[in-house]
Design a protein around this motif. Structure first.
Motif, mmCIF file in Angstrom:
data_model
loop_
_atom_site.group_PDB
_atom_site.id
_atom_site.type_symbol
_atom_site.label_atom_id
_atom_site.label_comp_id
_atom_site.label_asym_id
_atom_site.label_seq_id
_atom_site.Cartn_x
_atom_site.Cartn_y
_atom_site.Cartn_z
ATOM 1 N N ALA A 111 -84.766 -2.001 -16.940
ATOM 2 C CA ALA A 111 -85.762 -2.840 -17.604
ATOM 3 C C ALA A 111 -87.115 -2.142 -17.536
ATOM 4 C CB ALA A 111 -85.840 -4.209 -16.945
ATOM 5 N N VAL A 112 -87.742 -1.953 -18.703
ATOM 6 C CA VAL A 112 -89.064 -1.344 -18.777
ATOM 7 C C VAL A 112 -89.947 -2.229 -19.643
ATOM 8 C CG1 VAL A 112 -88.182 1.011 -18.495
ATOM 9 C CG2 VAL A 112 -88.470 0.066 -20.790
ATOM 10 N N THR A 113 -91.249 -2.046 -19.529
ATOM 11 C CA THR A 113 -92.184 -2.789 -20.373
ATOM 12 C C THR A 113 -92.983 -1.809 -21.221
ATOM 13 O OG1 THR A 113 -93.804 -2.829 -18.557
ATOM 14 C CG2 THR A 113 -92.380 -4.752 -18.816
ATOM 15 N N VAL A 114 -93.223 -2.206 -22.486
ATOM 16 C CA VAL A 114 -93.926 -1.328 -23.424
ATOM 17 C C VAL A 114 -95.044 -2.108 -24.102
ATOM 18 C CG1 VAL A 114 -91.836 0.018 -23.828
ATOM 19 C CG2 VAL A 114 -92.399 -1.866 -25.369
ATOM 20 N N SER A 115 -95.963 -1.375 -24.716
ATOM 21 C CA SER A 115 -97.116 -1.982 -25.375
ATOM 22 C C SER A 115 -96.752 -2.517 -26.747
ATOM 23 C CB SER A 115 -98.234 -0.950 -25.514
ATOM 24 O OG SER A 115 -97.852 0.050 -26.448
ATOM 25 N N GLU A 116 -97.665 -3.312 -27.300
ATOM 26 C CA GLU A 116 -97.442 -3.868 -28.636
ATOM 27 C C GLU A 116 -97.454 -2.784 -29.709
ATOM 28 O OE1 GLU A 116 -102.107 -5.087 -29.552
ATOM 29 O OE2 GLU A 116 -100.592 -6.637 -29.318
ATOM 30 N N ALA A 117 -98.069 -1.631 -29.413
ATOM 31 C CA ALA A 117 -98.088 -0.537 -30.385
ATOM 32 C C ALA A 117 -96.720 0.138 -30.487
ATOM 33 C CB ALA A 117 -99.151 0.495 -30.005
ATOM 34 N N ALA B 38 -96.948 -13.248 -20.721
ATOM 35 C CA ALA B 38 -98.242 -13.929 -20.841
ATOM 36 C C ALA B 38 -99.318 -13.268 -19.997
ATOM 37 C CB ALA B 38 -98.094 -15.397 -20.443
ATOM 38 N N GLN B 39 -98.935 -12.692 -18.860
ATOM 39 C CA GLN B 39 -99.926 -12.075 -17.974
ATOM 40 C C GLN B 39 -100.220 -10.621 -18.347
ATOM 41 O OE1 GLN B 39 -97.426 -14.162 -16.532
ATOM 42 N NE2 GLN B 39 -99.028 -15.725 -16.572
ATOM 43 N N THR B 40 -99.148 -9.833 -18.538
ATOM 44 C CA THR B 40 -99.343 -8.397 -18.760
ATOM 45 C C THR B 40 -99.551 -8.034 -20.226
ATOM 46 O OG1 THR B 40 -96.966 -7.984 -19.036
ATOM 47 C CG2 THR B 40 -97.848 -7.932 -16.783
ATOM 48 N N LYS B 41 -99.155 -8.940 -21.148
ATOM 49 C CA LYS B 41 -99.225 -8.672 -22.596
ATOM 50 C C LYS B 41 -98.311 -7.526 -23.005
ATOM 51 C CE LYS B 41 -102.475 -11.756 -22.593
ATOM 52 N NZ LYS B 41 -102.137 -13.157 -22.941
ATOM 53 N N LEU B 42 -97.280 -7.257 -22.186
ATOM 54 C CA LEU B 42 -96.321 -6.196 -22.475
ATOM 55 C C LEU B 42 -94.969 -6.802 -22.823
ATOM 56 C CD1 LEU B 42 -97.170 -3.700 -19.586
ATOM 57 C CD2 LEU B 42 -97.939 -3.587 -21.963
ATOM 58 N N TYR B 43 -94.146 -6.010 -23.536
ATOM 59 C CA TYR B 43 -92.831 -6.458 -23.984
ATOM 60 C C TYR B 43 -91.747 -5.762 -23.155
ATOM 61 C CZ TYR B 43 -95.334 -8.163 -28.096
ATOM 62 O OH TYR B 43 -96.201 -8.820 -28.935
ATOM 63 N N THR B 44 -90.730 -6.527 -22.750
ATOM 64 C CA THR B 44 -89.641 -5.958 -21.956
ATOM 65 C C THR B 44 -88.566 -5.384 -22.862
ATOM 66 O OG1 THR B 44 -90.013 -7.506 -20.131
ATOM 67 C CG2 THR B 44 -87.861 -6.433 -20.240
ATOM 68 N N VAL B 45 -88.143 -4.165 -22.540
ATOM 69 C CA VAL B 45 -87.054 -3.496 -23.252
ATOM 70 C C VAL B 45 -85.959 -3.199 -22.239
ATOM 71 C CG1 VAL B 45 -86.368 -1.472 -24.591
ATOM 72 C CG2 VAL B 45 -88.641 -2.473 -24.918
ATOM 73 N N THR B 46 -84.723 -3.556 -22.577
ATOM 74 C CA THR B 46 -83.588 -3.344 -21.673
ATOM 75 C C THR B 46 -82.735 -2.200 -22.181
ATOM 76 O OG1 THR B 46 -83.575 -5.705 -21.144
ATOM 77 C CG2 THR B 46 -81.643 -4.436 -20.505
ATOM 78 N N VAL B 47 -82.421 -1.279 -21.286
ATOM 79 C CA VAL B 47 -81.645 -0.081 -21.632
ATOM 80 C C VAL B 47 -80.339 -0.084 -20.851
ATOM 81 C CG1 VAL B 47 -81.586 2.443 -21.531
ATOM 82 C CG2 VAL B 47 -83.716 1.252 -22.134
ATOM 83 N N THR B 48 -79.234 0.130 -21.541
ATOM 84 C CA THR B 48 -77.920 0.195 -20.903
ATOM 85 C C THR B 48 -77.669 1.594 -20.349
ATOM 86 O OG1 THR B 48 -77.003 -1.512 -22.327
ATOM 87 C CG2 THR B 48 -75.441 -0.025 -21.290
ATOM 88 N N ILE B 49 -77.091 1.643 -19.151
ATOM 89 C CA ILE B 49 -76.753 2.910 -18.501
ATOM 90 C C ILE B 49 -75.260 3.185 -18.706
ATOM 91 C CG2 ILE B 49 -76.611 4.123 -16.290
ATOM 92 C CD1 ILE B 49 -78.941 2.385 -15.336
ATOM 93 N N PRO B 50 -74.876 4.377 -19.147
ATOM 94 C CA PRO B 50 -73.447 4.697 -19.302
ATOM 95 C C PRO B 50 -72.698 4.524 -17.986
ATOM 96 C CG PRO B 50 -74.815 6.380 -20.330
ATOM 97 C CD PRO B 50 -75.736 5.510 -19.542
ATOM 98 N N SER B 51 -71.466 4.026 -18.077
ATOM 99 C CA SER B 51 -70.682 3.740 -16.869
ATOM 100 C C SER B 51 -70.334 4.992 -16.086
ATOM 101 C CB SER B 51 -69.397 3.005 -17.267
ATOM 102 O OG SER B 51 -68.646 3.774 -18.198
#
Length: 393
Positions: free
Chosen positions: A243-249, A284-297
């Motif tokens: 799980a990572v967070t990215v900007s609105e850009a 609401a606090q950080t104004k960032l969006y969460t992106v979820t990345v799958t890891i190969p098994s």
């Protein structure tokens, strides 16, 4: 005896002359350094300019976590146009389970996003305008007070200026309050539609959030799915994700199913992951969006809680001039490189585009086949003599 001294002196002088003559013969021998002089020109390394594909790289950090199971909901009623899996199938994270007719919902979401962005921009523009006006009114009051001290302004003028200032402040607060209410309304619309589109990509495909066995599937072709029950339930394997967070850009440039580069330094692992989810609303606090990345098994050694670096590749340009980033020099606002023509360096101004891992796109100034200086360019000037060397030199 009196004649021997002159004779001896003459003999010594002759021997000295012969000795000097013999030594003088060595001057005709080649110097030990002859033939080893450094060739003229600044030593440089070059490479041939070629076309390639380049993508912008955006690196962010996140954490490794684990999944157990997942229920996939769509918070709206929609017609199912295609189904790609059956109960009992093993599915992978990011896989399309079915397609829903969500064209109107997707359009509404895009319109709501535009409305929200417009509302925010309007608030910012108005706030900046009011700040400038109020700053001028405050300066006017202070100037009048200074003039009053020398008898050049009256108290009535100061009172009028202060009244104007207070009126502007009241107008600002009232206007911005209304605009802020508009922002909150637009944001609520976006969040409501985003909830309906969770685990849905831009084409209306319902995406599996985790890998595992499909326990149930309510979607049927030409039937309707309901918000009252999950479209699918997946019994997750011990699947790891990041799980990572990215900007609105950055978030508008990311899509479910995109490949990303992942590095986990603690175990020396580097691999390719897949985007499986992109939040449609910011924290609401950080104004960032969460992106979820799958890891190969097949990636071994990872544990939940480890830090990971994720690199997103966006804005790809194909069949374009791509050169090493260090070859580009900057002076003021001008970017330039040096190319070699014959034995001479030539100064060339360039326009850059995308930047990747140590490389830069050149949108104008260079052509494929030219000899680009990649080492030694900082010591060159236009027209300077050069000599090309290799790394072994």
């Amino acid at each position: 005896m009196t004649h021997q001294k002159p004779i001896v002196s003459l003999l010594l002088a002759g021997l000295l002359t012969l000795s000097l003559t013999a030594c003088g013969k060595d001057d005709s021998q080649p110097s030990p350094d002859a033939g080893t002089s450094v060739p003229a020109g600044t030593a440089v390394q070059v490479e041939t300019v070629t076309s390639d594909t380049i993508s912008s790289e955006n690196k962010v950090s996140g954490k490794v976590t684990s999944d157990l199971d997942a229920s996939v909901f769509v918070a709206t009623s929609a017609k199912c146009t295609a189904v790609y899996v059956e109960v009992g199938d093993t599915v992978r994270a990011g896989q399309a389970l079915c397609t829903l007719d969500l064209a109107s919902t997707l359009s509404s979401y895009e319109a709501a996003n535009i409305g929200y962005t417009s509302a925010v921009q309007s608030y910012q523009d108005q706030a900046a305008l009011f700040d400038k006006q109020i700053a001028l009114y405050e300066k006017n009051v202070n100037d009048l007070k200074a003039l009053q001290e020398i008898g050049a302004a009256s108290q009535s003028e100061i009172d009028a200026a202060e009244l104007t200032l207070m009126s502007a402040q009241v107008t600002r607060d009232s206007t911005l309050s209304q605009l802020e209410a508009g922002i909150q309304s637009a944001k609520a619309s976006v969040e409501q539609l985003a909830t309906a589109l969770e685990n849905v990509d831009a084409r209306g495909n319902v995406i599996a959030p985790i890998s595992g066995v499909l326990l149930s599937l309510s979607a049927e072709k030409d039937g309707f799915v309901s918000s009252a029950m999950p479209v699918a339930v997946i019994d997750g394997v011990d699947q790891l994700k990041i799980a990572v967070t990215v900007s609105e850009a950055l978030v508008p440039k990311l899509s479910i199913g995109d490949s990303v580069d992942v590095t986990v330094n603690s175990v020396g692992a580097s691999f390719t992951g897949t985007i499986r989810a992109v939040d449609k609303t910011a924290n609401a606090q950080t104004k960032l969006y969460t992106v979820t990345v799958t890891i190969p098994s097949e990636v071994d050694g990872l544990l939940s809680g480890m830090f990971a670096d994720v690199t997103f590749h966006t804005d790809t340009s194909a069949d374009t001039i791509v050169i090493p980033a260090q070859a580009v020099l900057t002076s003021g606002g001008t970017q330039y490189v040096y190319v070699v023509e014959g034995d001479t360096a030539r100064y060339v101004e360039v326009t850059t585009g995308l930047t990747g891992n140590g490389v830069t796109e050149i949108t104008s100034g260079l052509e494929a086949g030219q000899q680009l200086v990649t080492v030694g360019q900082a010591y060159l000037s236009d027209g300077a003599p050069v000599r090309i060397v290799t790394r072994e030199d």
